[in-house]
Motif scaffolding. Structure first.
Motif, short mmCIF file in Angstrom:
data_model
loop_
_atom_site.label_atom_id
_atom_site.label_comp_id
_atom_site.label_asym_id
_atom_site.label_seq_id
_atom_site.Cartn_x
_atom_site.Cartn_y
_atom_site.Cartn_z
N ARG A 1 0.89 -1.06 0.00
CA ARG A 1 0.05 -0.02 -0.04
C ARG A 1 1.12 1.07 -0.06
NH1 ARG A 1 -2.77 1.47 5.63
NH2 ARG A 1 -0.78 1.90 6.72
N ASN A 2 0.38 2.27 -0.40
CA ASN A 2 1.12 3.57 -0.38
C ASN A 2 1.60 3.87 0.98
OD1 ASN A 2 1.54 6.54 -0.48
ND2 ASN A 2 0.72 6.43 -2.55
N LEU A 3 2.86 4.40 0.98
CA LEU A 3 3.42 4.63 2.11
C LEU A 3 3.68 6.17 2.40
CD1 LEU A 3 6.48 2.21 1.96
CD2 LEU A 3 4.61 1.96 3.38
N ASP A 4 2.78 7.03 1.63
CA ASP A 4 2.70 8.54 2.09
C ASP A 4 2.45 8.81 3.43
OD1 ASP A 4 3.59 9.00 -0.69
OD2 ASP A 4 1.43 9.65 -1.25
N HIS A 5 1.70 8.05 4.15
CA HIS A 5 1.12 8.57 5.43
C HIS A 5 2.45 8.50 6.38
CE1 HIS A 5 1.46 3.89 5.27
NE2 HIS A 5 1.52 4.00 6.46
N VAL A 6 3.47 7.61 5.77
CA VAL A 6 4.88 7.67 6.75
C VAL A 6 5.36 8.98 6.54
CG1 VAL A 6 7.13 6.74 7.32
CG2 VAL A 6 5.10 5.04 6.94
N LEU A 7 5.45 9.47 5.45
CA LEU A 7 6.04 10.76 5.15
C LEU A 7 5.38 12.05 5.73
CD1 LEU A 7 7.63 10.05 1.43
CD2 LEU A 7 8.67 9.82 3.86
N ARG A 8 3.76 11.60 5.65
CA ARG A 8 2.99 12.69 6.00
C ARG A 8 3.37 12.76 7.69
NH1 ARG A 8 -0.33 11.31 1.97
NH2 ARG A 8 -1.44 9.76 3.37
N SER A 9 3.45 11.67 8.21
CA SER A 9 3.60 11.70 10.05
C SER A 9 4.68 12.52 10.17
CB SER A 9 3.48 10.44 10.36
OG SER A 9 2.22 9.66 10.28
N LEU A 10 6.07 12.12 9.55
CA LEU A 10 7.18 12.86 9.66
C LEU A 10 7.00 14.49 9.39
CD1 LEU A 10 10.07 12.61 10.66
CD2 LEU A 10 10.86 12.16 8.35
N LEU A 11 6.31 14.81 8.35
CA LEU A 11 6.30 16.16 8.08
C LEU A 11 5.37 17.04 9.05
CD1 LEU A 11 5.64 16.18 4.16
CD2 LEU A 11 7.57 17.25 5.37
N SER A 12 4.35 16.34 9.67
CA SER A 12 3.47 16.97 10.50
C SER A 12 3.96 16.87 11.88
CB SER A 12 2.02 16.14 10.59
OG SER A 12 2.20 14.74 11.03
N SER A 13 5.11 16.19 12.33
CA SER A 13 5.64 16.32 13.55
C SER A 13 7.15 16.56 13.70
CB SER A 13 5.64 14.62 13.99
OG SER A 13 4.54 14.03 13.86
N PRO A 14 7.21 18.10 13.87
CA PRO A 14 8.67 18.62 13.71
C PRO A 14 9.57 18.10 14.78
CG PRO A 14 6.98 20.26 14.09
CD PRO A 14 6.21 19.16 14.10
N HIS A 15 9.19 17.63 15.68
CA HIS A 15 10.15 17.21 16.80
C HIS A 15 10.78 15.69 16.28
CE1 HIS A 15 6.33 14.54 17.80
NE2 HIS A 15 7.33 13.74 18.23
#
Length: 122
Positions: free
Chosen positions: A15-29
């Motif tokens: 399945r698409n892994l964009d959610h992993v990258l979005r999680s990183l982008l939305s969590s600056p820490h």
């Protein structure tokens, strides 16, 4: 905002892994999102992780330190880039990674083909 996401050529993307990258982008820490090595429990991925599915927020200072560490011969290259990553970027290691800056994926992101999914997810 830049991040790097990767997967090995032997990864079968289900399945698409964009959610992993979005999680990183939305969590600056967060500095990275990593997957446990093999069927290890997620908590052990702070030391033993797989670079097959791995999202990293680039950091010039950390990259420079990694290059110096590699040039000094500190990496025992038994598994290519993965052994270097684990040697340098484990929590408490020379890359100064903090547990609070690492998000862990579950073993399902790195199922071991030779052991079958039930062994990792059971």
């Amino acid at each position: 905002r830049r991040i790097s996401g990767g997967s090995e050529n032997l990864v079968q993307v289900r399945r698409n892994l964009d959610h992993v990258l979005r999680s990183l982008l939305s969590s600056p820490h967060l500095s990275e999102i990593r997957t446990p090595q093999g069927c290890l429990q997620a908590e052990l991925a702070h030391r033993f992780f797989n670079t097959g599915v791995w999202a990293v927020r680039p950091d010039a200072t950390v990259f420079g330190a990694l290059v110096r560490w590699l040039l000094a011969g500190h990496s025992a290259c038994w598994d290519g880039d993965q052994s270097a990553a684990m040697g340098f970027l484990h929590v408490g290691g020379p890359g100064r990674v903090q547990r609070a800056n690492v998000s862990l994926l579950h073993a399902g992101y790195n199922l071991k083909a030779d052991q079958g999914p039930a062994s990792c997810l059971g």
